[in-house]
Design an enzyme around this catalytic site. Structure first.
Site, PDB file in Angstrom:
ATOM      1  N   TYR A   1       0.854  -1.197   0.000  1.00 26.38           N
ATOM      2  CA  TYR A   1       0.000   0.000   0.000  1.00 26.38           C
ATOM      3  C   TYR A   1       0.885   1.241   0.000  1.00 26.38           C
ATOM      4  O   TYR A   1       1.761   1.400   0.832  1.00 26.38           O
ATOM      5  CB  TYR A   1      -0.881  -0.029   1.244  1.00 26.38           C
ATOM      6  CG  TYR A   1      -2.020   0.978   1.294  1.00 26.38           C
ATOM      7  CD1 TYR A   1      -2.169   1.989   0.352  1.00 26.38           C
ATOM      8  CD2 TYR A   1      -2.977   0.898   2.301  1.00 26.38           C
ATOM      9  CE1 TYR A   1      -3.215   2.885   0.408  1.00 26.38           C
ATOM     10  CE2 TYR A   1      -4.039   1.801   2.377  1.00 26.38           C
ATOM     11  CZ  TYR A   1      -4.151   2.792   1.434  1.00 26.38           C
ATOM     12  OH  TYR A   1      -5.189   3.691   1.495  1.00 26.38           O
ATOM     13  N   CYS A   2       0.661   2.140  -0.974  1.00 25.24           N
ATOM     14  CA  CYS A   2       1.361   3.418  -1.055  1.00 25.24           C
ATOM     15  C   CYS A   2       2.874   3.179  -1.098  1.00 25.24           C
ATOM     16  O   CYS A   2       3.359   2.423  -1.929  1.00 25.24           O
ATOM     17  CB  CYS A   2       0.938   4.310   0.097  1.00 25.24           C
ATOM     18  SG  CYS A   2       1.533   6.017  -0.027  1.00 25.24           S
ATOM     19  N   VAL A   3       3.649   3.805  -0.185  1.00 26.33           N
ATOM     20  CA  VAL A   3       5.102   3.620  -0.210  1.00 26.33           C
ATOM     21  C   VAL A   3       5.458   2.180   0.140  1.00 26.33           C
ATOM     22  O   VAL A   3       6.511   1.671  -0.261  1.00 26.33           O
ATOM     23  CB  VAL A   3       5.800   4.610   0.742  1.00 26.33           C
ATOM     24  CG1 VAL A   3       5.445   4.323   2.203  1.00 26.33           C
ATOM     25  CG2 VAL A   3       7.304   4.579   0.572  1.00 26.33           C
TER      26      VAL A   3
END
Length: 615
Positions: free
Chosen positions: A349-351
């Site tokens: 998720y995301c970074v």
């Protein structure tokens, strides 16, 4: 008609006019004066909370660096407009013309209130919801003058030629911050709603507002940490992050959580989730109604989650090699020992997805094939079209940040929280300034905003590596990011990938995710969800909210993909689960015995200890 009949006539507007005026007239001057004195006293307490940490050396001002960058950026915009007298005159004339248009319209509306305003207000703009923003001539003129000025300032930047892309991006961002900050809705004297509230309470709201400001300064140790929700209503492990599970492994960087099964059979391939370390993992487990983790467990996934430590000076030198080795690889080792399975499905998720993508490229080079499929939630791997966070990253700003971080070994979580809030300051900063410090009201309980305020520190080496290799130099996309001492290439990643973007994402724009999908060497299923970075991901099927788009192979222009995409109402979660099943549909009996077996003891209940550390 008699005078009495006129007074009783509901169509007579004189009473309404008097009521409208009365709403702005102090009824009890003595009480109002007392409250003003109390407000000054409370403001003194707030000032003491701001000054005290600075006198003790516990807080330092960091406003000079961004202020200098803003001044430098705006000077380049100003240089363009002032370099040509005719161009400058045209810009000034446009602003003056806008004001005159408002003035003429306001004069006409005084005689005929049914006339529309010269500058229409978007119905989605909650700042100007009070009826007096339109019905009262003074506030209507003030609002329209603000709208004209803010649009004029925005146009100055948008139409400035000769600026490099990064400078223009920064100027647009800074203008947006200024125009949001200077909105008349943010000041008591120019906001009819606050003005009337002040009159109705004889200034009691301002007293309470100053008291809340002092409390927030104390909590922030000299910095204003604006509360966005009533945090006292939530406790991790009690009414938030409550899906049953156990911490089955731990090192200095992560805890690995395994969740209890709820089905008789489960997918043979376990699921390992790599969340971002910039925020805490329980965004995927807010409560049973919203929890992606619980939903995945209920669909028959054996779910494992990496819970990152909230770093301190001990983690200062840990970079992406460490986060991959002690995070993702440690998680894979733990899953393998707990289940006996050598192939897993992974989510980032995301970074956390950016790290997972880099890890996949490294593992491909090393011949490690344990991750069979990867799902990426709002993840960027190509930062060419990155969002507004790119404003904060250039050589000069990064050098200053690195110098500051080396003093402690980490970046305070409040700094990242402020940066993220600034991306949507009109939603995440100024409404709470108005509600808390001017209306004097406590914010409502909201689990999402509790999570948003539960910020994490950034370890120095890791954060600098991320900003430099991704936002500044885009090395992951270019094949120049070095892991294990050698460059890694996303084209080496040939496993199936489910790549979720969201349409209104301000952190990982849909275009950026789309372009990044082209870099992988295998089949990529690009899916576009409705809403934004959080709500577009945390979208349980039973709520029936938003929609998602699926389309052809990722190639060509993003706009062409959109034109060919098919929309489906509701959550993308079932579509993802069907995709996972299409990769391997094998089931096994539920893994009811959690942990690593043998003499290895469970280390505690989910959500673990690392997630509870607050800053």
């Amino acid at each position: 008609m008699s005078a009495k009949a006129r007074d009783d006539d509901p169509g007579d507007t004189s009473d309404k006019g008097r009521e409208a005026i009365d709403a702005y007239v102090i009824k009890d001057p003595e009480a109002f004066a007392r409250n003003l004195a109390r407000m000054v006293q409370a403001a003194g307490h707030a000032a003491a909370e701001w000054v005290g940490p600075r006198e003790r050396g516990e807080a330092t001002d960091t406003i000079s660096e961004p202020a200098a960058d803003m001044a430098k950026t705006f000077s380049k915009v100003t240089e363009y407009w002032l370099s040509d007298p005719q161009r400058a005159l045209e810009a000034q004339t446009k602003l003056f013309s806008g004001y005159m248009n408002i003035w003429a319209n306001s004069i006409k509306r005084m005689g005929d209130p049914s006339l529309a305003e010269a500058i229409p207000t978007s119905p989605r703009d909650k700042r100007f919801a009070d009826e007096d923003w339109t019905g009262n001539a003074f506030f209507s003129f003030l609002k329209q003058a603000y709208l004209v000025t803010s649009q004029w300032a925005t146009d100055l930047v948008d139409n400035a030629e000769g600026l490099d892309a990064h400078t223009k991006h920064k100027a647009q961002f800074y203008v947006r911050q200024f125009t949001n900050a200077l909105s008349p809705s943010n000041f008591m004297i120019s906001n009819p709603e606050i003005f009337k509230e002040t009159v109705a309470t004889n200034g009691e709201n301002l007293v309470r507002g100053m008291e809340l400001l002092a409390e927030d300064l104390k909590t922030g140790k000299g910095e204003v940490r604006i509360r966005q929700a009533d945090y006292s209503k939530f406790e991790i492990g009690k009414n938030i992050a409550t899906t049953p599970g156990k911490v089955i492994a731990r090192n200095d960087l992560v805890e690995i959580i395994q969740y209890e099964p709820t089905t008789e059979t489960v997918l043979k391939r376990p699921l390992l989730i790599c969340p971002p370390w910039i925020n805490k993992f329980y965004i995927l487990d807010l409560n049973p109604d919203k929890s992606f983790i619980k939903w995945a467990v209920d669909q028959g996934h054996t779910v494992f989650v990496i819970s990152w430590v909230n770093p301190d000076e001990r983690h200062a030198q840990m970079d992406w090699d460490d986060y991959i080795d002690d995070g993702i690889v440690f998680g894979l080792d733990t899953v393998q020992k707990a289940t006996g399975e050598e192939r897993v499905n992974a989510i980032g998720y995301c970074v956390g997805g950016t790290l997972l993508s880099a890890a996949l490229a490294l593992m491909a080079r090393q011949g490690d094939q344990r991750i069979a499929t990867a799902t990426l939630f709002t993840t960027q791997v190509d930062f060419t079209h990155a969002g507004d966070l790119k404003v904060f990253v250039d050589d000069e700003q990064l050098e200053a940040l690195e110098t500051r971080m080396k003093q402690t070994g980490y970046l305070e979580g409040s700094k990242m929280a402020t940066a993220f809030n600034m991306l949507r300051s009109g939603d995440l900063i100024w409404p709470y300034v108005v509600n808390n410090y001017m209306k004097g009201k406590d914010p409502l309980p909201f689990d999402l905003l509790y999570w948003n305020a539960d910020s994490t520190r950034m370890a120095c080496a890791n954060h600098v590596f991320y900003l430099r290799n991704c936002y500044l130099e885009n090395n992951l996309a270019k094949g120049g990011m070095k892991l294990g001492g050698k460059p890694v290439k996303l084209s080496d990643v040939t496993i199936p990938i489910y790549n979720l973007a969201t349409r209104e994402d301000h952190i990982a724009p849909a275009l950026s995710v789309f372009e990044g999908s082209k870099l992988f060497g295998g089949e990529v299923t690009y899916v576009l969800g409705g809403s934004g970075h959080i709500a577009g991901v945390v979208n349980p099927p039973h709520r029936g909210k938003y929609q998602f788009w699926t389309g052809p192979k990722v190639e060509g222009a993003f706009e062409d993909w959109i034109d060919k995409a098919e929309m489906t109402e509701g959550s993308w979660w079932p579509h993802w689960h069907k995709w996972i099943r299409s990769q391997d549909n094998a089931d096994v009996p539920a893994r009811t015995k959690l942990g690593l077996g043998g003499k290895k003891k469970l280390l505690g209940d989910a959500p673990g200890e690392y997630v509870r550390v607050r800053v």
